[in-house]
Design a protein around this motif. Structure first.
Motif, mmCIF file in Angstrom:
data_model
loop_
_atom_site.group_PDB
_atom_site.id
_atom_site.type_symbol
_atom_site.label_atom_id
_atom_site.label_comp_id
_atom_site.label_asym_id
_atom_site.label_seq_id
_atom_site.Cartn_x
_atom_site.Cartn_y
_atom_site.Cartn_z
ATOM 1 N N MET A 9 0.926 -1.618 -0.094
ATOM 2 C CA MET A 9 0.208 -0.119 0.159
ATOM 3 C C MET A 9 0.569 1.790 -0.079
ATOM 4 O O MET A 9 2.098 1.772 1.080
ATOM 5 N N GLU A 10 0.432 2.091 -1.532
ATOM 6 C CA GLU A 10 1.627 3.118 -1.011
ATOM 7 C C GLU A 10 -0.059 4.407 -0.529
ATOM 8 O O GLU A 10 0.757 5.097 0.347
ATOM 9 N N ILE A 35 -1.019 1.482 8.960
ATOM 10 C CA ILE A 35 -0.278 0.814 8.759
ATOM 11 C C ILE A 35 -0.397 0.816 7.153
ATOM 12 O O ILE A 35 -1.158 0.339 6.434
ATOM 13 N N LYS A 36 0.914 0.132 6.606
ATOM 14 C CA LYS A 36 1.093 0.168 5.238
ATOM 15 C C LYS A 36 0.620 -1.398 5.049
ATOM 16 O O LYS A 36 1.857 -3.019 4.724
ATOM 17 N N SER A 37 -0.492 -2.471 4.681
ATOM 18 C CA SER A 37 -0.907 -3.453 3.863
ATOM 19 C C SER A 37 0.087 -4.186 3.046
ATOM 20 O O SER A 37 0.652 -2.891 1.825
ATOM 21 N N GLY A 55 -0.312 -5.409 9.683
ATOM 22 C CA GLY A 55 0.585 -5.877 10.376
ATOM 23 C C GLY A 55 0.520 -7.189 11.202
ATOM 24 O O GLY A 55 1.547 -8.190 10.680
ATOM 25 N N THR A 56 -0.281 -7.598 12.564
ATOM 26 C CA THR A 56 -0.477 -9.116 12.811
ATOM 27 C C THR A 56 -1.471 -9.611 11.865
ATOM 28 O O THR A 56 -1.601 -11.098 12.052
ATOM 29 N N THR A 121 -4.362 2.387 -3.062
ATOM 30 C CA THR A 121 -3.415 2.254 -3.972
ATOM 31 C C THR A 121 -2.189 1.307 -3.739
ATOM 32 O O THR A 121 -2.278 1.989 -2.729
ATOM 33 N N SER A 122 -1.959 0.442 -4.290
ATOM 34 C CA SER A 122 -1.090 0.072 -4.093
ATOM 35 C C SER A 122 0.472 -0.629 -5.248
ATOM 36 O O SER A 122 -0.113 -0.790 -6.502
#
Length: 125
Positions: A9-10, A35-37, A55-56, A121-122
């Motif tokens: 993810m951006e 968090i950047k997924s 994350g986790t 957006t990724s």
């Protein structure tokens, strides 16, 4: 274009408002907003396996285009994922999900409820 690959993810727009609208608790919204997924997609013909790591938390869904599938969600609802060119679409719990490969390296996820949308957006890693 193939969806297969790993994407980070951006940017995301309307995260907090959308998550409030679907009833996510405030502490989870605050926890998840920065968090950047990472999304990993495996495409084999009409079969997809999508793993999203935030994350986790790891969410994995496998589906075949055009076939009813139980997708991981709080209600375990069934849906049919369809494909139109570089777009994958599904309806789940009243939310329209669209995943679009806008170019070879950019994946855009849009979740829409009446009156509000969330866009993530990724970029391909």
């Amino acid at each position: 274009m193939s969806f297969s690959g790993k994407y980070q993810m951006e940017t995301h727009e309307n995260f907090e408002s959308f998550m409030e609208a679907i009833g996510l608790p405030d502490e989870l919204i605050q926890e998840g907003k920065d968090i950047k997924s990472i999304s990993e997609i495996e495409e084999t013909g009409d079969h997809f396996k999508v793993t999203v790591t935030t994350g986790t938390k790891i969410l994995t869904n496998s589906f075949t285009i055009g076939q009813e599938t139980e997708l991981e969600s709080p209600t375990g609802e069934k849906s049919v994922v369809t494909r139109e060119g570089n777009k994958l679409m599904a309806f789940l719990n009243g939310i329209e999900y669209v995943t679009e490969l806008t170019d070879a390296n950019t994946l855009v996820n849009t979740l829409t409820l009446p009156g509000i949308s969330y866009k993530k957006t990724s970029k391909r890693m």
